[in-house]
Design an enzyme around this catalytic site. Structure first.
Site, mmCIF file in Angstrom:
data_model
loop_
_atom_site.group_PDB
_atom_site.id
_atom_site.type_symbol
_atom_site.label_atom_id
_atom_site.label_comp_id
_atom_site.label_asym_id
_atom_site.label_seq_id
_atom_site.Cartn_x
_atom_site.Cartn_y
_atom_site.Cartn_z
ATOM 1 C CG ASP A 9 -1.977 1.043 1.192
ATOM 2 O OD1 ASP A 9 -2.926 0.863 0.406
ATOM 3 O OD2 ASP A 9 -1.871 2.037 1.934
ATOM 4 C CD GLU A 52 -4.469 4.066 -1.374
ATOM 5 O OE1 GLU A 52 -4.686 4.209 -0.163
ATOM 6 O OE2 GLU A 52 -5.329 4.260 -2.231
#
Length: 152
Positions: A9, A52
């Site tokens: 992430d 993301e």
């Protein structure tokens, strides 16, 4: 065969979008994807999970190889600077790793849950680090640092 899953992430991605705009965020995602694909092994599968978050599946990788690959990916992203409209935007990422030895039956969704828990611990303990899920605590830290154990 052994199997490891890395969940990655990008740290503070919302700040990038909010500060520099979505085109800068898109460029950051493209650069991170390039770093991941360039630094993964040829047999690894690199995918974007959405937003993301990325995932890397490491077939036939031991736990120690998974940690080495995870740290290489983390460093690759940390060493990447996105240049957008003359502004340099630093990137970092947090990684969670789960590993399944080859000898036992292990549901795929359990591997995802464990990697996600390790990723959560990486974020919670300061970001820009690799956390490895094990049957007891999650080991938190960057390779080369003294890892600390966190209940997981």
């Amino acid at each position: 065969n052994p199997l490891s899953l890395l969940l990655i992430d990008l740290d503070n991605f919302k700040v990038i979008n909010d500060t520099y705009g979505h085109p800068a965020g898109d460029l950051a995602l493209q650069r991170a994807a390039r770093v991941l694909s360039d630094n993964a092994r040829g047999s690894d599968l690199v995918v974007r999970n959405g937003g993301e978050e990325f995932a890397v599946m490491l077939p036939a990788a031991s736990a120690s190889v998974a940690l080495q690959v995870g740290e290489r990916l983390r460093k690759g992203i940390e060493n990447t600077v996105v240049e957008y409209n003359g502004v340099r935007i630093p990137l970092t990422a947090s990684l969670g790793i789960a590993h399944r030895p080859g000898k036992e039956h292990f549901p795929a969704n359990e591997l995802i849950v464990q990697a996600d828990e390790a990723l959560y611990q990486a974020k919670k303990s300061g970001k820009n680090r690799v956390c490895f899920y094990s049957s007891s605590p999650v080991i938190v830290g960057k390779l080369g640092e003294a890892g600390k154990r966190v209940k997981g």
